[in-house]
Design a protein around this motif. Sequence first.
Motif, PDB file in Angstrom:
ATOM      1  N   ASP A   1       1.001  -1.273  -0.004  1.00  0.00           N
ATOM      2  CA  ASP A   1      -0.081  -0.074  -0.181  1.00  0.00           C
ATOM      3  C   ASP A   1       0.732   1.478   0.035  1.00  0.00           C
ATOM      4  O   ASP A   1       0.445   2.453  -0.072  1.00  0.00           O
ATOM      5  N   LEU A   2       2.189   1.141  -0.022  1.00  0.00           N
ATOM      6  CA  LEU A   2       3.128   2.195  -0.217  1.00  0.00           C
ATOM      7  C   LEU A   2       2.947   2.953  -1.588  1.00  0.00           C
ATOM      8  O   LEU A   2       2.481   2.552  -2.341  1.00  0.00           O
ATOM      9  N   ASN A   3       2.904   4.475  -1.378  1.00  0.00           N
ATOM     10  CA  ASN A   3       2.801   5.392  -2.419  1.00  0.00           C
ATOM     11  C   ASN A   3       4.088   5.279  -3.060  1.00  0.00           C
ATOM     12  O   ASN A   3       5.011   5.365  -2.526  1.00  0.00           O
ATOM     13  N   THR A   4       3.824   5.110  -4.502  1.00  0.00           N
ATOM     14  CA  THR A   4       5.402   4.874  -5.378  1.00  0.00           C
ATOM     15  C   THR A   4       5.663   5.876  -6.285  1.00  0.00           C
ATOM     16  O   THR A   4       4.617   6.858  -6.406  1.00  0.00           O
ATOM     17  N   PRO A   5       6.739   6.151  -6.527  1.00  0.00           N
ATOM     18  CA  PRO A   5       8.108   4.966  -6.302  1.00  0.00           C
ATOM     19  C   PRO A   5       8.545   5.486  -4.957  1.00  0.00           C
ATOM     20  O   PRO A   5       8.566   6.454  -4.380  1.00  0.00           O
ATOM     21  N   VAL A   6       9.103   4.116  -4.385  1.00  0.00           N
ATOM     22  CA  VAL A   6       9.574   4.364  -2.904  1.00  0.00           C
ATOM     23  C   VAL A   6      10.773   3.653  -2.608  1.00  0.00           C
ATOM     24  O   VAL A   6      11.128   2.776  -3.409  1.00  0.00           O
ATOM     25  N   LEU A   7      11.750   4.168  -1.878  1.00  0.00           N
ATOM     26  CA  LEU A   7      12.859   3.442  -1.674  1.00  0.00           C
ATOM     27  C   LEU A   7      12.514   2.599  -0.270  1.00  0.00           C
ATOM     28  O   LEU A   7      12.267   2.760   0.775  1.00  0.00           O
ATOM     29  N   VAL A   8      12.854   1.169  -0.470  1.00  0.00           N
ATOM     30  CA  VAL A   8      12.685   0.148   0.125  1.00  0.00           C
ATOM     31  C   VAL A   8      13.854  -0.652   0.842  1.00  0.00           C
ATOM     32  O   VAL A   8      14.670  -0.871   0.211  1.00  0.00           O
TER      33      VAL A   8
END
Length: 383
Positions: A19-26
């Motif tokens: 459910d993370l808003n993308t783009p995102v650093l994981v």
Amino acid sequence: MTDQDLHAALIGVPGSRRDLNTPVLVVDRPALERNIARMAAFAAGKDLKLRPHAKTHKSVDIARLQLAAGAVGLCCAKIGEAEALAEGGVTSGLLITSPVVSAPAIARLVALNASTTDLMAVVDHPANVAALGAAATAAGKPLKVVIDLDPGIHRTGVASAEAAVALLQAIQAQSGLTYSGLQCYCGMQQHIESFADRKAALEDRAAHIQSVIAALTAAGAPPPIVSGSGTGSHRIDAELGIFTELQVGSYVFMDGQYLACDIAGAGAEASPYEASLFIDARVVSANTPGMATIDAGFKAMSTDAEPPQVLAGAPEGSRYFFMGDEHGAVLPPSGEAAPGLGDRVVLGAPHCDPTVNLYDTYHVVEGGTLVALWPVSARGRSR
């Protein structure tokens, strides 16, 4: 909205990574911690100290994990990175690995020296030595300096044993400076994919470093520390008997460039370290048969390396292509279906240092669950 605004409520919610808003650093925390533990164990087993390079992660939280695992301090490429770590409570054992030259930067350096313990800075020019010595004397606290040796890149560092001895003498003439050792980072050799070829290149550079150590020793000043090495070279450097401490950085994340290298001489597939840094993206358009457009382009990752590998969310063998600032294309193998609208696609990080610098926050996950938000503490602190 900040990452905290967008995602804090997802912390601890099972499956919340999707459910993370993308783009995102994981960041995969278990993989990160395994990498940190493995490097710490390697260094301890070789009786080497570990001073990891924070230019890779720029993170107070990751620095704390490295210190807890036994690191003696952190390296920082720029004074801004060192200031950011100190502001976060990492105040001991910092080494600034690039020369600090301008008057405003020198003023910041002596202020940082006053508020930290065992701060060190590299030097490679007599004029800079004189300026640092005057500033440290005026500030009332000696500054530890390390001679930077050029390994052949011609980027920074003294180029010869004679120049190193001359710089040593300039340091010794400054009552405000304390000579603390030698630094040499063989950056050109780190990404040589073949272990044998990398070993041969590093052995050539080792002879150069040893000649400088011998000259400093003959001048009555054997270097208290010899700092250098890197993720690509540490296994080889540990056997050369030159370095007293390792400046490894990218091992925490293992980007695509390092995963392509045979780090330990057992084949690239047998790397002792694993990928822990990823970019999660999402399909935002799926109108072209055999292709999906995702929301991660030039602004989402570095472009100085090969395009990222597609790791999940698309058929095995799918390829990524840059499609502009905001977009990328995912092309599955012939006959395979492209991911659909709204699907999450996981990319491996290209060159990790500049990729990290594009983000404000690490989204720390365990399995499919978001467990923490860590700021990229030194993002943009390049001056």
